[in-house]
Design a protein around this motif. Sequence first.
Motif, short mmCIF file in Angstrom:
data_model
loop_
_atom_site.label_atom_id
_atom_site.label_comp_id
_atom_site.label_asym_id
_atom_site.label_seq_id
_atom_site.Cartn_x
_atom_site.Cartn_y
_atom_site.Cartn_z
N HIS A 1 0.82 -1.21 0.00
CA HIS A 1 0.00 0.00 0.00
C HIS A 1 0.86 1.27 0.00
O HIS A 1 0.46 2.30 -0.54
CB HIS A 1 -0.91 -0.04 1.24
CG HIS A 1 -1.89 1.07 1.30
ND1 HIS A 1 -2.98 1.13 0.45
CD2 HIS A 1 -1.96 2.17 2.07
CE1 HIS A 1 -3.65 2.22 0.71
NE2 HIS A 1 -3.06 2.87 1.69
N PHE A 2 2.05 1.18 0.65
CA PHE A 2 2.90 2.37 0.73
C PHE A 2 4.04 2.32 -0.29
O PHE A 2 5.07 2.96 -0.13
CB PHE A 2 3.43 2.53 2.17
CG PHE A 2 2.30 2.74 3.14
CD1 PHE A 2 1.50 3.87 3.06
CD2 PHE A 2 1.99 1.77 4.09
CE1 PHE A 2 0.42 4.04 3.93
CE2 PHE A 2 0.92 1.94 4.96
CZ PHE A 2 0.13 3.08 4.88
N GLY A 3 3.85 1.54 -1.35
CA GLY A 3 4.73 1.60 -2.51
C GLY A 3 5.89 0.61 -2.50
O GLY A 3 6.74 0.66 -3.39
N PHE A 4 5.96 -0.27 -1.51
CA PHE A 4 7.04 -1.27 -1.51
C PHE A 4 6.69 -2.42 -2.45
O PHE A 4 5.51 -2.75 -2.62
CB PHE A 4 7.24 -1.85 -0.11
CG PHE A 4 7.93 -0.92 0.85
CD1 PHE A 4 9.32 -0.86 0.89
CD2 PHE A 4 7.20 -0.11 1.71
CE1 PHE A 4 9.97 0.00 1.77
CE2 PHE A 4 7.84 0.74 2.59
CZ PHE A 4 9.23 0.80 2.63
N VAL A 5 7.72 -3.04 -3.00
CA VAL A 5 7.50 -4.32 -3.70
C VAL A 5 8.32 -5.38 -2.97
O VAL A 5 9.36 -5.08 -2.37
CB VAL A 5 7.92 -4.26 -5.20
CG1 VAL A 5 7.03 -3.32 -5.98
CG2 VAL A 5 9.39 -3.87 -5.35
N LEU A 6 7.84 -6.60 -3.04
CA LEU A 6 8.56 -7.72 -2.43
C LEU A 6 9.55 -8.21 -3.47
O LEU A 6 9.15 -8.64 -4.54
CB LEU A 6 7.55 -8.82 -2.08
CG LEU A 6 8.12 -10.11 -1.47
CD1 LEU A 6 8.64 -9.86 -0.06
CD2 LEU A 6 7.03 -11.19 -1.42
N ASP A 7 10.87 -8.13 -3.18
CA ASP A 7 11.81 -8.60 -4.21
C ASP A 7 12.84 -9.58 -3.67
O ASP A 7 13.84 -9.85 -4.30
CB ASP A 7 12.46 -7.41 -4.94
CG ASP A 7 13.58 -6.74 -4.15
OD1 ASP A 7 13.64 -6.94 -2.93
OD2 ASP A 7 14.39 -6.04 -4.78
N GLY A 8 12.56 -10.15 -2.50
CA GLY A 8 13.43 -11.21 -1.98
C GLY A 8 12.72 -11.92 -0.85
O GLY A 8 11.98 -11.28 -0.09
N LEU A 9 12.92 -13.24 -0.75
CA LEU A 9 12.16 -14.01 0.25
C LEU A 9 12.92 -15.28 0.60
O LEU A 9 13.40 -15.97 -0.29
CB LEU A 9 10.80 -14.37 -0.34
CG LEU A 9 9.83 -15.16 0.51
CD1 LEU A 9 9.46 -14.39 1.76
CD2 LEU A 9 8.56 -15.44 -0.31
N GLU A 10 13.05 -15.56 1.88
CA GLU A 10 13.63 -16.85 2.30
C GLU A 10 12.76 -17.42 3.41
O GLU A 10 12.20 -16.69 4.23
CB GLU A 10 15.07 -16.66 2.78
CG GLU A 10 15.99 -16.15 1.68
CD GLU A 10 17.47 -16.48 1.87
OE1 GLU A 10 17.81 -17.21 2.83
OE2 GLU A 10 18.27 -16.01 1.04
N GLU A 11 12.67 -18.75 3.42
CA GLU A 11 11.91 -19.47 4.46
C GLU A 11 12.82 -20.55 5.04
O GLU A 11 12.68 -21.73 4.75
CB GLU A 11 10.65 -20.10 3.86
CG GLU A 11 9.66 -19.09 3.32
CD GLU A 11 8.45 -19.77 2.70
OE1 GLU A 11 8.61 -20.39 1.63
OE2 GLU A 11 7.37 -19.72 3.31
#
Length: 272
Positions: free
Chosen positions: A226-236
Motif C-alpha cells: 500500500h505504501f509503494g514497496f515491492v517484495l523482491d526477496g524471500l527466504e523461508e
Amino acid sequence: MTDASINSLNEQTRAAWNANSQIWDERMGDEGNDFHQTLIRPSTQRLLNLQPGQKILDVGCGNGLTSRWLASLGAQVLGIDFAEEMIINACKRTKPDETSVKFQVLDATDETALLRLGENSFDAAVSTMALMDMAQIDPLMRSLAKLLRPKGCFVFSVCHPCFNHVGASMLAETSDVEGKLVTEYSIKVKSYLEPSSISGLAVENQPQPHIYFHRPLHLLLSSAFHFGFVLDGLEEPAFPTQDPAQTNSFGGWNNYNQIPPVFVARLRSGER
Ligand SMILES: C[S@@+](CC[C@H](N)C(=O)[O-])C[C@H]1O[C@@H](n2cnc3c(N)ncnc32)[C@H](O)[C@@H]1O
C-alpha cells in the motif's frame, strides 16, 4: 479496532517487553539464540547485501544484538525500541569503541517520532523478529517509505505467519511400524486467515506473557504494498535434519526440517 484499543494493546506490549527485558537479554546475549544463528542471520545477510558505510535502521532492536552485528560488518546503525529497559541493556552491551552503533527509545507505531529521524536518511532498514510483536505496522511502513532513500530496502524476519503462531500447534505422533517406534512431526494449523492479538511466550519462563499480533501473509504484505514497496526477496529457512548441534529446547523446531519457523522478506521502496 478503535485507536483507544490499539493504544491500550501497544501500552500492554511495551509493559510486557520492559518486564521481560532482563530474561531476554540473558537468553539472547550478544549472539542471539539458534533462530538468530542458524536461520535469521544468514538469510538477513543475503537479502540485505550490506555495503560498508551504509546507514541502517534496526526496528525493534531489543538488546541490540542485530544492530551490533551489522555494525561489525561495516554499517552505521541506529537501533530503536519502545521498551526503555531494552535500550538500557542495548547500551550496556555496546563497548565504547563501537561508535558506529547508536540506540534510541522510539515507538515504531508513532509516525511523527519516526519521521523525526529524517526523510531519505537510511540506505536500508531491518527488523528482526519484531513486527509480529507490534500492535500496528501501517505507521512503520508509511514512515519507512519516506525514511529510506529511493530503492532502499527493508529486510524483516517474523515468526512464520503460516506455521509458527498462536493458531498453530506442534504435533509429535509415535507409532509402532513393524516393531520399530517411529515418530512423525507435523504442524496443526487451527486458524490463519483472521488477524488476532493473543498472549504468548517468546522464551521459556518469561515473567510476563506478551501479545502476539498474528497477521496472515496477505495482510502483513499488503500494508507494505500500500505504501509503494515491492517484495523482491524471500527466504523461508528451516533447521537442518535432526542436527544434534541444535540445542533449541523451545518448541524443538529441529525436528521440523521441512517446515520453516521464520519468514524473512526483502521489501524495496520505489523511486520518489
Ligand atoms: C522478540 S523481540 C526481538 C528483539 C531483537 N530484534 C532480537 O532479535 O533480539 C521484539 C522487540 O520488539 C520491540 N517492539 C515491540 N513493539 C514495538 C514498537 N511499537 N516499537 C518499537 N519496538 C517494539 C520489543 O520491545 C522487543 O524488544
